[in-house]
Design a protein around this motif. Structure first.
Motif, PDB file in Angstrom:
ATOM      1  N   GLU A 423      29.652 -18.340  37.595  1.00  0.00           N
ATOM      2  CA  GLU A 423      30.844 -18.161  36.769  1.00  0.00           C
ATOM      3  C   GLU A 423      30.538 -18.407  35.297  1.00  0.00           C
ATOM      4  O   GLU A 423      31.224 -17.877  34.412  1.00  0.00           O
ATOM      5  N   GLU A 424      29.514 -19.227  35.033  1.00  0.00           N
ATOM      6  CA  GLU A 424      29.176 -19.565  33.652  1.00  0.00           C
ATOM      7  C   GLU A 424      28.407 -18.472  32.942  1.00  0.00           C
ATOM      8  O   GLU A 424      28.182 -18.556  31.738  1.00  0.00           O
ATOM      9  N   SER A 425      27.960 -17.438  33.672  1.00  0.00           N
ATOM     10  CA  SER A 425      27.105 -16.420  33.067  1.00  0.00           C
ATOM     11  C   SER A 425      27.806 -15.665  31.935  1.00  0.00           C
ATOM     12  O   SER A 425      27.153 -15.175  31.015  1.00  0.00           O
ATOM     13  N   LEU A 426      29.127 -15.570  31.991  1.00  0.00           N
ATOM     14  CA  LEU A 426      29.886 -14.890  30.947  1.00  0.00           C
ATOM     15  C   LEU A 426      30.264 -15.818  29.801  1.00  0.00           C
ATOM     16  O   LEU A 426      30.840 -15.359  28.803  1.00  0.00           O
ATOM     17  N   SER A 431      22.566 -14.431  28.318  1.00  0.00           N
ATOM     18  CA  SER A 431      22.316 -14.867  29.697  1.00  0.00           C
ATOM     19  C   SER A 431      21.137 -14.097  30.275  1.00  0.00           C
ATOM     20  O   SER A 431      20.964 -12.899  29.996  1.00  0.00           O
ATOM     21  N   LEU A 432      20.326 -14.817  31.067  1.00  0.00           N
ATOM     22  CA  LEU A 432      19.228 -14.217  31.811  1.00  0.00           C
ATOM     23  C   LEU A 432      19.546 -14.351  33.292  1.00  0.00           C
ATOM     24  O   LEU A 432      19.629 -15.461  33.817  1.00  0.00           O
ATOM     25  N   ARG A 544      16.732 -20.055  18.228  1.00  0.00           N
ATOM     26  CA  ARG A 544      17.690 -21.152  18.049  1.00  0.00           C
ATOM     27  C   ARG A 544      19.022 -20.920  18.768  1.00  0.00           C
ATOM     28  O   ARG A 544      20.068 -21.372  18.328  1.00  0.00           O
ATOM     29  N   LYS A 545      18.966 -20.204  19.855  1.00  0.00           N
ATOM     30  CA  LYS A 545      20.162 -19.988  20.661  1.00  0.00           C
ATOM     31  C   LYS A 545      20.015 -20.686  22.014  1.00  0.00           C
ATOM     32  O   LYS A 545      18.904 -20.996  22.444  1.00  0.00           O
ATOM     33  N   THR A 546      21.149 -20.915  22.652  1.00  0.00           N
ATOM     34  CA  THR A 546      21.159 -21.472  24.004  1.00  0.00           C
ATOM     35  C   THR A 546      21.354 -20.341  24.997  1.00  0.00           C
ATOM     36  O   THR A 546      22.348 -19.608  24.919  1.00  0.00           O
ATOM     37  N   ILE A 547      20.405 -20.182  25.904  1.00  0.00           N
ATOM     38  CA  ILE A 547      20.417 -19.076  26.859  1.00  0.00           C
ATOM     39  C   ILE A 547      20.657 -19.632  28.260  1.00  0.00           C
ATOM     40  O   ILE A 547      19.970 -20.565  28.697  1.00  0.00           O
ATOM     41  N   GLY A 548      21.621 -19.066  28.950  1.00  0.00           N
ATOM     42  CA  GLY A 548      21.883 -19.457  30.331  1.00  0.00           C
ATOM     43  C   GLY A 548      20.970 -18.702  31.279  1.00  0.00           C
ATOM     44  O   GLY A 548      20.918 -17.470  31.239  1.00  0.00           O
ATOM     45  N   VAL A 549      20.242 -19.430  32.105  1.00  0.00           N
ATOM     46  CA  VAL A 549      19.329 -18.830  33.084  1.00  0.00           C
ATOM     47  C   VAL A 549      19.964 -18.976  34.465  1.00  0.00           C
ATOM     48  O   VAL A 549      20.256 -20.091  34.903  1.00  0.00           O
ATOM     49  N   PHE A 550      20.155 -17.853  35.141  1.00  0.00           N
ATOM     50  CA  PHE A 550      20.804 -17.841  36.454  1.00  0.00           C
ATOM     51  C   PHE A 550      19.873 -17.184  37.453  1.00  0.00           C
ATOM     52  O   PHE A 550      19.333 -16.107  37.199  1.00  0.00           O
ATOM     53  N   CYS A 551      19.683 -17.847  38.580  1.00  0.00           N
ATOM     54  CA  CYS A 551      18.748 -17.345  39.582  1.00  0.00           C
ATOM     55  C   CYS A 551      19.379 -17.415  40.958  1.00  0.00           C
ATOM     56  O   CYS A 551      19.983 -18.428  41.336  1.00  0.00           O
ATOM     57  N   CYS A 552      19.243 -16.350  41.715  1.00  0.00           N
ATOM     58  CA  CYS A 552      19.633 -16.333  43.115  1.00  0.00           C
ATOM     59  C   CYS A 552      18.538 -15.592  43.866  1.00  0.00           C
ATOM     60  O   CYS A 552      18.421 -14.368  43.760  1.00  0.00           O
ATOM     61  N   GLY A 553      17.740 -16.340  44.587  1.00  0.00           N
ATOM     62  CA  GLY A 553      16.607 -15.736  45.265  1.00  0.00           C
ATOM     63  C   GLY A 553      15.744 -16.777  45.934  1.00  0.00           C
ATOM     64  O   GLY A 553      16.147 -17.925  46.103  1.00  0.00           O
ATOM     65  N   PRO A 554      14.526 -16.404  46.302  1.00  0.00           N
ATOM     66  CA  PRO A 554      13.617 -17.326  46.996  1.00  0.00           C
ATOM     67  C   PRO A 554      13.293 -18.555  46.150  1.00  0.00           C
ATOM     68  O   PRO A 554      13.318 -18.512  44.910  1.00  0.00           O
ATOM     69  N   ASN A 555      12.969 -19.650  46.825  1.00  0.00           N
ATOM     70  CA  ASN A 555      12.673 -20.913  46.139  1.00  0.00           C
ATOM     71  C   ASN A 555      11.462 -20.803  45.226  1.00  0.00           C
ATOM     72  O   ASN A 555      11.379 -21.509  44.216  1.00  0.00           O
ATOM     73  N   LYS A 556      10.508 -19.933  45.576  1.00  0.00           N
ATOM     74  CA  LYS A 556       9.301 -19.795  44.755  1.00  0.00           C
ATOM     75  C   LYS A 556       9.662 -19.316  43.353  1.00  0.00           C
ATOM     76  O   LYS A 556       9.178 -19.858  42.347  1.00  0.00           O
ATOM     77  N   ILE A 557      10.522 -18.306  43.266  1.00  0.00           N
ATOM     78  CA  ILE A 557      10.971 -17.817  41.957  1.00  0.00           C
ATOM     79  C   ILE A 557      11.793 -18.876  41.245  1.00  0.00           C
ATOM     80  O   ILE A 557      11.649 -19.098  40.037  1.00  0.00           O
ATOM     81  N   SER A 558      12.643 -19.545  42.012  1.00  0.00           N
ATOM     82  CA  SER A 558      13.519 -20.559  41.427  1.00  0.00           C
ATOM     83  C   SER A 558      12.727 -21.686  40.776  1.00  0.00           C
ATOM     84  O   SER A 558      13.047 -22.138  39.672  1.00  0.00           O
ATOM     85  N   LYS A 559      11.676 -22.148  41.432  1.00  0.00           N
ATOM     86  CA  LYS A 559      10.864 -23.241  40.877  1.00  0.00           C
ATOM     87  C   LYS A 559      10.167 -22.820  39.597  1.00  0.00           C
ATOM     88  O   LYS A 559      10.060 -23.607  38.645  1.00  0.00           O
ATOM     89  N   ILE A 560       9.674 -21.573  39.556  1.00  0.00           N
ATOM     90  CA  ILE A 560       9.010 -21.083  38.344  1.00  0.00           C
ATOM     91  C   ILE A 560       9.992 -21.044  37.177  1.00  0.00           C
ATOM     92  O   ILE A 560       9.695 -21.506  36.059  1.00  0.00           O
ATOM     93  N   LEU A 561      11.187 -20.496  37.427  1.00  0.00           N
ATOM     94  CA  LEU A 561      12.198 -20.399  36.364  1.00  0.00           C
ATOM     95  C   LEU A 561      12.671 -21.765  35.913  1.00  0.00           C
ATOM     96  O   LEU A 561      12.928 -21.992  34.716  1.00  0.00           O
ATOM     97  N   HIS A 562      12.789 -22.670  36.863  1.00  0.00           N
ATOM     98  CA  HIS A 562      13.222 -24.032  36.527  1.00  0.00           C
ATOM     99  C   HIS A 562      12.209 -24.704  35.604  1.00  0.00           C
ATOM    100  O   HIS A 562      12.570 -25.346  34.605  1.00  0.00           O
ATOM    101  N   LYS A 563      10.944 -24.544  35.936  1.00  0.00           N
ATOM    102  CA  LYS A 563       9.877 -25.139  35.115  1.00  0.00           C
ATOM    103  C   LYS A 563       9.841 -24.526  33.728  1.00  0.00           C
ATOM    104  O   LYS A 563       9.718 -25.242  32.716  1.00  0.00           O
ATOM    105  N   LEU A 564       9.957 -23.208  33.654  1.00  0.00           N
ATOM    106  CA  LEU A 564       9.922 -22.536  32.353  1.00  0.00           C
ATOM    107  C   LEU A 564      11.151 -22.869  31.509  1.00  0.00           C
ATOM    108  O   LEU A 564      11.065 -22.937  30.276  1.00  0.00           O
TER     109      LEU A 564
END
Length: 583
Positions: A423-426, A431-432, A544-564
């Motif tokens: 819901e926060e993506s908008l 947003s990514l 200098r902007k705040t970007i919302g990162v949203f992920c829905c998928g396998p844990n492997k992708i999620s961990k990479i995005l979380h770290k980055l």
């Protein structure tokens, strides 16, 4: 890779601060209760009989009370959805804490299991001490009937706390083991049915505390713990010195007579304490009711509200079978409203009388159309039976009929909608959104909403990354992506959305079949995304902007995005990570 403390504080600081507060509350409650039963005067005689087992059992019970109270709150989905959409919760960090409700529920559940083991072990020690330290002077304090009784068997088979305790341990064991990842993936039904045993657990918990086995002393003024009782001394034919011939005050500061032998606990600093009557004991009023009655009533009221709200079946307007075993169901329901990114729970009695499953909305109702829909991947018994009921033949690609010609679909009930992180993506300027396979469903409702109109939202740039194994999967939402792309080009905003489609498994160059998909074919890439380069490019374009990162998928992708998201960059760009996982 260096960790940016600013990013960490933004992404994880609030969560860790909340967990630290919860942990500190547990430790304080455990230690406070431990000291109360170890040093409290009202528990002096009970502590003499039971020792350390009393302190540990009661301290662990306090932690169990707290967590049995808290574990229900994250499951109040209507309340969470209301708070997420309420203007009173203006802080984004506060709203993002609600995204961790499932994690907090699991944390409280594991804590309940750990301290239940400690509680049971301490009570087994108490049962042994009730037998070995049978007190003939204070019979009301005893749980055993005589010294040397096989009290473990007696307490667990006769007394209410023992019986309910044994059954609760069994229920908790079933719930815990069935909640493991392996069982949830292999057989979700087992998890669903065993987890609903929590109603049995709470009923037993309220009965468990009504046994009144542990008692405290009520007349501390008349009988200070460890005091000397002269009436009892006379009854035991002991010689009473001349100092005791006159009436006794409640307390005295006279030196203890030298010619009277008195045990050490009754003498402190050469002064004696006199008691005027025998100690009186009574059972505690059950405190557990105070802890769990509020959350339990709140949860029951919410479940009743959800039952009333979802009691009217929806009208299925169309059913579409997509490639790769994906089914789309479109429905209408009077008064149904939802926000992009929310999900609903579907219940079809003809598939299962009790079982229901959550699905993310891929189409939300608007002011101009009342239709809403979901996409579901056919995996498992429930979705297979559901598909066979909705489609005349399982290999039929589509069945869209006018309302007046519709065939009789089985009754379908919808519970919801409920909130999710998407819901926060908008609500971000940039947003990514990253989807893996069927994980694209939360973003489909966001894209549908933007198709109806994007100017009323804060979002000004959307990066949409979708990774699939086969090219046919992109056809689930190819029409939607093309329509949105064409609309933005017509409005002279082609940079509003950046679409990147990745085909992770292929033997050669492939395209999405159809002339109308030409815009997507130019954005179709072979292989997997190079996440580090992708984040650097986005950070460079949005300094200098705040970007919302949203992920829905396998844990492997999620961990990479979380770290980055928690990594530092030289552009002053801050990434805030949001995630919803599926298994």
């Amino acid at each position: 890779m260096a960790l940016s403390w600013r990013s960490w504080l933004g992404n994880e600081g609030s969560k860790h601060l909340f967990l630290f507060f919860w942990l500190a509350l547990n430790v304080w409650l455990f230690w406070k209760t431990f000291l109360l039963y170890c040093q409290g005067l009202q528990y002096y005689y009970l502590h003499q009989m039971l020792g350390l087992g009393l302190c540990v059992s009661r301290a662990s019970a306090s932690v169990l009370n707290l967590n049995c109270c808290l574990v229900l709150l994250p499951m109040c989905r209507v309340l969470l959805a209301f708070l997420r959409g309420s203007q009173k919760v203006a802080s984004r960090k506060t709203r993002r804490l609600l995204d961790k409700s499932k994690t907090f529920h699991v944390t409280c559940g594991v804590t309940i299991c750990i301290f239940s083991v400690l509680h049971v072990a301490a009570h087994l020690v108490n049962a042994l001490n009730f037998s070995e330290n049978y007190n003939e002077d204070f019979l009301a304090l005893n749980a055993a009937n005589y010294r040397g009784e096989v009290s473990q068997l007696y307490l667990m088979s006769v007394l209410v706390p023992g019986l309910t305790g044994v059954i609760m341990v069994l229920v908790l064991f079933l719930m815990f083991t069935a909640s493991t990842y392996a069982i949830r993936v292999s057989n979700y039904d087992i998890f669903w049915y065993t987890h609903n045993l929590f109603f049995v657990f709470y009923i037993l918990l309220m009965l468990h505390v009504s046994g009144g086995v542990l008692k405290y002393q009520t007349n501390l003024e008349e009988h200070p713990p460890g005091c000397f009782n002269p009436n009892k001394t006379l009854r035991q034919n002991m010689t009473v010195p001349r100092a005791f011939e006159e009436p006794f005050p409640d307390y005295t500061t006279e030196p203890f007579p030298e010619d009277l032998a008195v045990a050490e606990p009754f003498v402190q600093n050469n002064f004696m304490r006199i008691c005027s009557e025998e100690p009186k004991f009574q059972s505690h009023f059950p405190e557990t009711w105070f802890w769990i009655s509020g959350p339990l009533c709140l949860y029951c009221v919410e479940r009743l509200y959800r039952y009333i709200r979802s009691n009217k079946p929806v009208t299925v307007t169309s059913v579409i079978s997509h490639p790769s075993n994906v089914l789309e169901v479109r429905m209408v329901k009077d008064g149904f409203k939802a926000r992009p990114g929310q999900y609903v729970i579907l219940h079809c009695p003809r598939v299962s009388a009790l079982e229901s499953h959550p699905f993310t909305l891929t189409m939300c109702p608007t002011d101009t159309k009342a239709t809403f829909g979901v996409h579901l991947k056919v995996v498992g018994d429930w979705t297979e039976r559901f598909r066979d009921l909705l489609l005349l033949h399982s290999n039929q690609d589509t069945e869209i009929l006018p309302i007046f010609q519709q065939r009789r679909y089985p009754k379908l009930y919808v519970d919801g909608p409920f909130g999710s992180p998407f819901e926060e993506s908008l609500n971000y300027e940039v947003s990514l959104c990253v989807a893996g396979g069927i994980g694209v469903t939360p973003f489909a409702s966001v894209l549908n909403t933007l198709l109806d109109g994007w100017k009323c939202y804060k979002l000004r740039r959307l990066y949409f990354i979708w990774v699939c194994r086969d090219v046919e999967s992109f056809r689930w939402f190819a029409d939607l992506l093309c329509m949105l792309h064409n609309k933005l080009w017509q409005e002279n905003r082609p940079d509003y959305i950046n679409i990147q489609l990745y085909l992770s498994q292929t033997d050669g160059i492939q395209k999405i079949i159809g002339e109308k998909y030409q815009a997507l074919n130019s954005r179709l890439l072979i292989g997997r995304p190079r996440w580090k380069l992708l984040f650097d490019e986005i950070a460079k374009c949005n300094r200098r902007k705040t970007i919302g990162v949203f992920c829905c998928g396998p844990n492997k992708i999620s961990k990479i995005l979380h770290k980055l998201s928690n990594s530092s960059n030289s552009y002053g760009t801050r990434f805030e990570y949001n995630k919803e996982s599926f298994s």
